[in-house]
Design a protein around this motif. Structure first.
Motif, short mmCIF file in Angstrom:
data_model
loop_
_atom_site.label_atom_id
_atom_site.label_comp_id
_atom_site.label_asym_id
_atom_site.label_seq_id
_atom_site.Cartn_x
_atom_site.Cartn_y
_atom_site.Cartn_z
N HIS A 9 0.83 -1.20 0.00
CA HIS A 9 0.00 0.00 0.00
C HIS A 9 0.87 1.26 0.00
O HIS A 9 1.92 1.31 0.63
CB HIS A 9 -0.93 0.01 1.21
N THR A 10 0.39 2.27 -0.70
CA THR A 10 1.12 3.53 -0.74
C THR A 10 1.09 4.22 0.63
O THR A 10 0.12 4.09 1.37
CB THR A 10 0.53 4.47 -1.81
N LYS A 13 -1.01 9.01 -0.21
CA LYS A 13 -2.13 8.98 -1.15
C LYS A 13 -2.25 10.30 -1.91
O LYS A 13 -1.99 11.37 -1.36
CB LYS A 13 -3.43 8.67 -0.40
N ASP A 30 -3.93 5.41 -6.96
CA ASP A 30 -2.76 5.30 -6.08
C ASP A 30 -1.91 4.06 -6.35
O ASP A 30 -0.74 4.02 -5.98
CB ASP A 30 -3.22 5.25 -4.62
N HIS A 31 -2.49 3.03 -6.97
CA HIS A 31 -1.77 1.76 -7.10
C HIS A 31 -1.81 1.22 -8.53
O HIS A 31 -2.63 1.65 -9.35
CB HIS A 31 -2.36 0.72 -6.14
N PRO A 50 2.49 0.87 -5.18
CA PRO A 50 2.10 2.26 -5.42
C PRO A 50 2.37 2.65 -6.88
O PRO A 50 3.36 2.22 -7.48
CB PRO A 50 3.02 3.05 -4.47
N GLN A 52 3.73 4.34 -9.95
CA GLN A 52 5.06 4.92 -10.06
C GLN A 52 5.60 4.73 -11.47
O GLN A 52 5.10 3.90 -12.24
CB GLN A 52 6.01 4.24 -9.07
#
Length: 362
Positions: A9-10, A13, A30-31, A50, A52
């Motif tokens: 999990h990030t 957020k 977010d993911h 996350p 990215q």
């Protein structure tokens, strides 16, 4: 194939965008999901991480030989809080058909669907609830082997990213003007036209630019051999209502097997409206218009669902369809399909799949 899904999990957020200003494919959740492939291990290490940037070697084959495929589908939040997906198994089946054409290894569809549901559950707060909005989902595969030899890659990554999107039309379903392309072609039978691969879309950009410069929204593609038979409109399938019967170009190896197209055909048959898949020439279409027999025309696709056509321009011959207004059938199809997708109308075809976390992969 059962593999443990790792979820990271990030810690930071993102700020969610205003649901009135979502646009299309601008904001991302977010993911994201990633699955690796190597020749010795096959597909492995499923994980949600996350959102990215990804790091690739400059020699990765995706950059040089275009070995990549993708899909597009949507998730919807109903008034009672359920999360619905529209025919996701069809997207994954088509992804594997694209994989086959692009020499990409077969992807376990059950694993991919489970991962997709898990990702949606993790980022469910990103699903907009305002009328006309949805969560657009983009699964894709890229060739990552760092080798410049012209051969299929031995390494790949399958990823899923998601984006909250607004309605494709800000002011409702309005007819668009279409330029019939006679110079450039999108695809030919035997090529990769029926695969959902990046090159198909790159091949259409030049013609789209030209159409935009002339004041048209999209391009109507003709076949690549005779330059006379209708294939697609922009990146959508296309339908024509002629004398009460709906006609659409038959799948011929260069036309994408659209999931919205398939659903529209099922709906028309369900309503006992005659529908025919066949070869249609642009000359024939203009002849039907001259006789007053061409009643409606519309494109179909995931993003817009239904896109009515109000004008066609072929070799400087302009014709107006249905007085430039959205037709009755186009409206009914749009309202019915979006009603089913949003859980407002009954789903007699069992198209909608509820997204819930799958414990077998966690």
């Amino acid at each position: 194939m059962t593999q443990a899904l790792d979820i990271q999990h990030t810690l930071t957020k993102k700020i969610k965008p205003d649901e009135d200003k979502l646009g299309f494919g601008i904001h991302f959740t977010d993911h994201m999901f990633i699955l690796d492939y190597t020749a010795d291990k096959g597909w492995h290490q499923p994980r949600i991480i996350p959102y990215q940037p990804i790091v690739l070697d400059p020699a990765a084959k995706v950059f040089h030989y275009g070995q990549t495929v993708f899909e597009g589908l949507k998730a919807y939040k109903t008034e009672d809080g359920r999360i619905l997906l529209f025919r996701p198994e069809q997207n994954l089946q088509r992804l594997n058909r694209s994989n086959e054409r692009l020499s990409i290894p077969y992807l376990d569809e059950e694993l991919a669907l489970d991962a997709l549901k898990q990702l949606i559950v993790v980022d469910q707060d990103w699903i907009p609830s305002k009328a006309g909005t949805s969560l657009y989902i983009r699964p894709f595969i890229i060739a990552t082997e760092a080798l410049l030899g012209v051969a299929p890659s031995t390494r790949y990554q399958f990823m899923i990213i998601m984006s909250p999107v607004g309605p494709y039309y800000s002011e409702g379903v309005n007819p668009v003007k279409i330029f019939v392309e006679s110079q450039y072609v999108r695809a030919v039978n035997g090529g990769v036209g029926e695969a959902k691969t990046a090159g198909n879309y790159a091949a259409g950009l030049k013609a789209q630019e030209g159409a935009t410069d002339k004041g048209y929204s999209q391009v109507l593609w003709l076949d690549g051999v005779h330059r006379k038979y209708i294939e697609e409109v922009g990146s959508m399938n296309v339908f024509f209502k002629i004398n009460g019967t709906v006609h659409t170009p038959a799948l011929n190896g260069s036309i994408l097997d659209g999931i919205t197209r398939k659903s529209i055909i099922q709906l028309l048959k369900h309503w006992n409206i005659p529908v025919v898949e066949r070869t249609i020439s642009i000359e024939e279409l203009y002849e039907h218009h001259a006789k007053g027999e061409l009643e409606e025309a519309f494109g179909t696709g995931t993003a817009a669902v239904i896109s009515p056509i109000g004008e066609l321009n072929w070799q400087d011959q302009k014709i107006s369809l249905n007085g430039g207004q959205t037709g009755e059938l186009s409206t009914k199809l749009y309202q019915t399909l979006t009603g089913i997708q949003n859980g407002i109308l009954p789903d007699p075809f069992n198209w909608m799949v509820e997204a819930t976390a799958i414990s077998s992969h966690s």
